[in-house]
Design a protein around this motif. Structure first.
Motif, short mmCIF file in Angstrom:
data_model
loop_
_atom_site.label_atom_id
_atom_site.label_comp_id
_atom_site.label_asym_id
_atom_site.label_seq_id
_atom_site.Cartn_x
_atom_site.Cartn_y
_atom_site.Cartn_z
N HIS A 172 3.19 7.86 -4.08
CA HIS A 172 2.11 7.41 -4.95
C HIS A 172 1.74 5.96 -4.65
O HIS A 172 2.59 5.15 -4.26
CB HIS A 172 2.52 7.55 -6.42
CG HIS A 172 2.71 8.97 -6.85
ND1 HIS A 172 1.67 9.80 -7.19
CD2 HIS A 172 3.85 9.72 -6.97
CE1 HIS A 172 2.14 10.99 -7.52
NE2 HIS A 172 3.47 10.97 -7.40
N VAL A 173 0.46 5.66 -4.82
CA VAL A 173 -0.03 4.30 -4.63
C VAL A 173 0.69 3.35 -5.58
O VAL A 173 0.84 3.65 -6.77
CB VAL A 173 -1.55 4.24 -4.84
CG1 VAL A 173 -2.06 2.81 -4.82
CG2 VAL A 173 -2.27 5.08 -3.79
N GLY A 174 1.15 2.24 -5.07
CA GLY A 174 1.87 1.27 -5.88
C GLY A 174 3.37 1.43 -5.84
O GLY A 174 4.10 0.55 -6.31
N PRO A 244 2.06 2.22 0.09
CA PRO A 244 0.60 2.40 0.14
C PRO A 244 -0.11 1.62 -0.95
O PRO A 244 0.37 1.48 -2.07
CB PRO A 244 0.45 3.91 -0.05
CG PRO A 244 1.66 4.33 -0.82
CD PRO A 244 2.76 3.44 -0.35
N LYS A 245 -1.28 1.12 -0.59
CA LYS A 245 -2.12 0.38 -1.54
C LYS A 245 -3.35 1.17 -1.95
O LYS A 245 -4.04 0.78 -2.90
CB LYS A 245 -2.53 -0.95 -0.92
CG LYS A 245 -1.35 -1.85 -0.54
CD LYS A 245 -1.81 -3.09 0.16
CE LYS A 245 -0.63 -3.97 0.56
NZ LYS A 245 0.28 -3.27 1.47
N GLN A 246 -3.64 2.27 -1.27
CA GLN A 246 -4.75 3.14 -1.63
C GLN A 246 -4.46 4.54 -1.11
O GLN A 246 -3.57 4.74 -0.27
CB GLN A 246 -6.07 2.61 -1.07
CG GLN A 246 -6.08 2.53 0.44
CD GLN A 246 -7.38 1.94 0.97
OE1 GLN A 246 -8.24 1.55 0.20
NE2 GLN A 246 -7.52 1.88 2.29
N THR A 301 1.58 10.42 3.49
CA THR A 301 0.48 10.74 2.59
C THR A 301 0.62 9.90 1.34
O THR A 301 1.67 9.90 0.69
CB THR A 301 0.48 12.23 2.21
OG1 THR A 301 0.42 13.02 3.39
CG2 THR A 301 -0.71 12.54 1.31
N ALA A 302 -0.45 9.17 1.02
CA ALA A 302 -0.47 8.33 -0.18
C ALA A 302 -1.29 9.03 -1.25
O ALA A 302 -2.45 9.40 -1.03
CB ALA A 302 -1.05 6.95 0.13
N LEU A 303 -0.70 9.24 -2.44
CA LEU A 303 -1.34 9.94 -3.54
C LEU A 303 -1.82 8.96 -4.61
O LEU A 303 -1.41 7.79 -4.64
CB LEU A 303 -0.35 10.94 -4.16
CG LEU A 303 0.30 11.94 -3.21
CD1 LEU A 303 1.30 12.80 -3.97
CD2 LEU A 303 -0.76 12.80 -2.53
#
Length: 402
Positions: A172-174, A244-246, A301-303
């Motif tokens: 997840h993002v963040g 991930p940031k986005q 993969t960033a969610l």
């Protein structure tokens, strides 16, 4: 190389002036010098100086220097020693400072004091896999030429990674996820590895920072590039971290340089350690070797974040311990709003909370001082602006509820 002092002056009548002649010898300095003395409104006197060099007695400490195995595309420094066995200083010059295309000798000239040892440095930077055998020759001023035989071989880099792929599924993002991996150098020479993650800002490495005996070799990071140095037979554990940031998706091979060469992708090399080591012995001096690569495939993969927080910072300010609540002035509630205020006189600042906007504000109408005695006297009644009696405990302090 000759000098005289004083270079000018006055000579009293019927007297003499002693002068000092200085000579600065080196391998290429001239052995003859000529001076001319010009007398003002007088004659000119000339004389000649000659320098003589005694035959030196100098040899290499070792007649042959076995370098062993050199790494490919990494500079290796080796020292060769010259010993002066004579009674005079010896001046030398390296006949060929570049005896091979991958070797440089420094310094080219120098002086060896009586009874001492002088070290010359050989810098090897090999660019091809081969065996070598050559000589370094040093010419002595006033003497003979001494030679040192040098031999060795060059081997390619070989670095293993214990992970086949780095997969980050559903991060997840963040948030942050990481994978631990180990690099192993089974060869007899050192290896330098560079991971270039400038194009992948959501990824970073965590590497051990340390220094080696050679100040030019160390582990460090710069602008999302990570430099690792592995000694022969060494294992190094590191981490690859995905933050991930986005929302995004990644599928790429790690950009890696090994000994200043682009590491091949993992799909091109599936050999184990023993098989690759055996292949090294079969390589000819003119052919290249497919390296065991530290390059690995990365999928990620960033969610969307699973929870949103409107404010990630909460600040709490505590009231002074010596606060004296003397009196409270009633303030009627404002119609049509859910947020009420409570005003407290005697320099007590206004407090407000947004967590329960539907709660009515209690306004304390008269001065209150709580007293607790041994026989538990009855506490005074405190009413709000609506005539209702809130609950007050017999604690020495009470909370203002908004």
């Amino acid at each position: 190389p000759f000098a005289i002092r004083p270079s000018q002056g006055v000579i009293e009548p019927y007297s003499t002036l002693n002068c000092e002649i200085l000579y600065f010898p080196s391998f290429g300095s001239a052995s003859v010098g000529r001076f001319h003395f010009d007398v003002t409104e007088g004659n000119t006197v000339s004389f000649t100086c000659r320098a003589k060099f005694a035959p030196p007695s100098v040899d290499f400490v070792d007649k042959r220097l076995a370098i062993g195995i050199l790494p490919l595309n990494i500079t290796r420094k080796v020292v060769a020693a010259l010993r002066n066995n004579g009674q005079h200083h010896a001046f030398f010059k390296v006949v060929d400072p570049n005896p091979t295309k991958f070797c440089t000798v420094t310094p080219e000239t120098g002086c060896i004091p009586v009874g001492s040892v002088f070290n010359i440095q050989l810098n090897f930077t090999a660019t091809e896999i081969e065996k070598f055998d050559f000589k370094v020759e040093v010419k002595l001023r006033g003497g003979k030429v001494v030679a040192l035989k040098i031999g060795g071989s060059i081997e390619p880099p070989y670095v293993e990674c214990d992970q086949d792929v780095f997969a980050f599924d559903g991060v997840h993002v963040g948030s942050t996820d990481e994978r631990v991996f180990t690099l192993y150098n089974p060869m007899r020479t050192e290896a330098e590895i560079v991971y270039n993650l400038k194009k992948y800002k959501d990824f970073r490495l965590e590497i051990p920072h340390r220094k080696f005996a050679d100040d030019e070799k160390k582990n460090y990071e710069e602008d999302n590039c990570y430099y690792l140095f592995l000694s022969a037979g060494e294992k190094v554990t590191s981490k690859i971290i995905f933050s991930p940031k986005q929302v995004s998706s990644y599928d790429f091979n790690l950009p890696v340089l090994i000994n200043d060469m682009i590491a091949p992708p993992p799909s091109l090399h599936k050999l184990g350690s023993d098989a690759a080591t055996r292949s090294v012995t079969r390589v000819s001096t003119t052919s290249s070797l497919t390296m065991c690569t530290p390059c690995r495939r990365v999928t990620a993969t960033a969610l969307h974040p699973s929870i949103y927080v409107s404010n990630t910072e909460l600040s709490f300010v505590s009231a002074p311990s010596n606060l004296n609540i003397a009196s409270v002035s009633p303030i009627p509630p404002q119609v049509g709003t859910h947020k009420q205020s409570q005003a407290v006189t005697n320099s007590y600042r206004q407090l407000r909370t947004d967590t329960d906007r539907h709660r009515q504000t209690q306004t304390i109408t008269n001065s209150y001082r709580q007293t607790q005695t041994d026989n538990h006297k009855q506490l005074p009644t405190v009413t709000d602006s609506y005539g209702q009696s809130p609950t007050v405990t017999d604690s020495p302090f009470f909370d203002l509820l908004l």
